[in-house]
Write an enzyme that holds these catalytic residues in place. Structure first.
Site, PDB file in Angstrom:
ATOM      1  N   ARG A  38      38.354  40.147  26.509  1.00 52.09           N
ATOM      2  CA  ARG A  38      37.942  40.549  27.865  1.00 52.09           C
ATOM      3  C   ARG A  38      37.547  42.024  27.947  1.00 52.09           C
ATOM      4  NH1 ARG A  38      38.916  38.840  33.473  1.00 52.09           N
ATOM      5  NH2 ARG A  38      39.706  40.573  34.699  1.00 52.09           N
ATOM      6  N   ILE A  64      34.340  41.442  37.885  1.00 55.93           N
ATOM      7  CA  ILE A  64      34.815  40.372  37.000  1.00 55.93           C
ATOM      8  C   ILE A  64      36.113  39.884  37.645  1.00 55.93           C
ATOM      9  CG2 ILE A  64      35.920  42.108  35.505  1.00 55.93           C
ATOM     10  CD1 ILE A  64      35.592  40.323  33.120  1.00 55.93           C
ATOM     11  N   SER A  65      36.280  38.573  37.785  1.00 54.05           N
ATOM     12  CA  SER A  65      37.450  38.035  38.485  1.00 54.05           C
ATOM     13  C   SER A  65      38.748  38.332  37.742  1.00 54.05           C
ATOM     14  CB  SER A  65      37.335  36.517  38.627  1.00 54.05           C
ATOM     15  OG  SER A  65      36.143  36.164  39.271  1.00 54.05           O
ATOM     16  N   GLN A  66      39.822  38.298  38.505  1.00 57.26           N
ATOM     17  CA  GLN A  66      41.183  38.421  37.967  1.00 57.26           C
ATOM     18  C   GLN A  66      41.378  37.312  36.900  1.00 57.26           C
ATOM     19  OE1 GLN A  66      43.713  37.276  41.127  1.00 57.26           O
ATOM     20  NE2 GLN A  66      45.627  37.785  40.093  1.00 57.26           N
TER      21      GLN A  66
END
Ligand code: SAH
Length: 212
Positions: A38, A64-66
């Site tokens: 990530r 960017i999502s959790q």
């Protein structure tokens, strides 16, 4: 001197403490989250936060999502290794990589070209060959490759785009955040006769940009 971070260890902790701990069980999803680096999908100045329990900025006012939300949305799609998946909102390319670890083909659409260019570079560097990119308004879907076993939308429209529902295979599943001020994740299941919609949980995504 810059402190060297053990990203692999941070990733293991992320999966254990944020994702398994909150109930995600699908082995393929957990394995993908353990594998995809990530930190390579976020700007350098926030790299040390890459495995934290939060969304992060990726430029162009996008995020960017959790990690947990990425895992949760992927799990509810109940993916199989032969599936063909459509993603709307390529962003950093992280969610696309997670999908590409699990399924056969990933088709991903992004409306901001500079984000597609960046995502493509990272994903090529990591060796993904089963991710296909398109710069366009994703509310129109990607007609050419339909029908999709699953569709994942990572920006929120006010209502579910018709084209996406139409391009979903019968028995297919779509996960999508819906709403403007207040949003909910909705799981759409397409049956032979009926389309079922189930509200799953309240969320906050960037709004889907519409061009028409
Ligand atoms: N899935 C991404 C997160 C994306 S954030 C990741 O893993 O990083 C949502 C993205 O949707 C943004 O990049 C935004 O530019 C994009 N977007 C917004 N409206 C869109 C539209 N109509 N069609 C395609 N992409 C859109």
């Amino acid at each position: 001197m810059k402190k060297k971070i053990n990203f692999a260890r941070e990733r293991e902790r992320m999966v254990f403490e944020q994702i398994e701990a909150r109930g995600v069980k699908d082995r393929a999803v957990l394995k993908a989250l353990l594998k995809v680096p990530r930190h390579m999908f976020v700007p350098e100045d926030v790299q040390s936060y890459a495995y934290h329990d939060e969304p992060l900025p990726i430029g162009e006012g996008q995020t960017i999502s959790q990690p947990y939300i990425v895992a949760y949305m992927t799990e509810v799609l109940q993916l199989r290794d032969q599936d063909k998946v459509l993603e709307v909102g390529t962003g950093s390319g992280y969610q696309a990589a997670v999908l590409a670890e699990i399924v056969r083909e990933v088709y991903t659409i992004e409306i901001i070209e500079s984000l597609t260019i960046k995502a493509r570079l990272v994903l090529e560097k990591l060796g993904y060959k089963n991710i296909h990119f398109k710069v366009n308004d994703g509310t129109l879907g990607w007609e050419e490759h339909k029908p999709y076993d699953a569709i994942i939308v990572t920006a929120a429209p006010a209502r579910i785009p018709k084209a996406l529902q139409e391009q979903l295979k019968t028995t297919g599943r779509m996960i999508i955040p819906v709403g403007s001020m207040y949003q909910e994740l909705v799981l759409v299941t397409k049956g032979e006769k009926k389309v079922k919609k189930k509200k799953l949980l309240p969320v906050r995504f960037v709004p889907l940009i519409t061009t028409h």
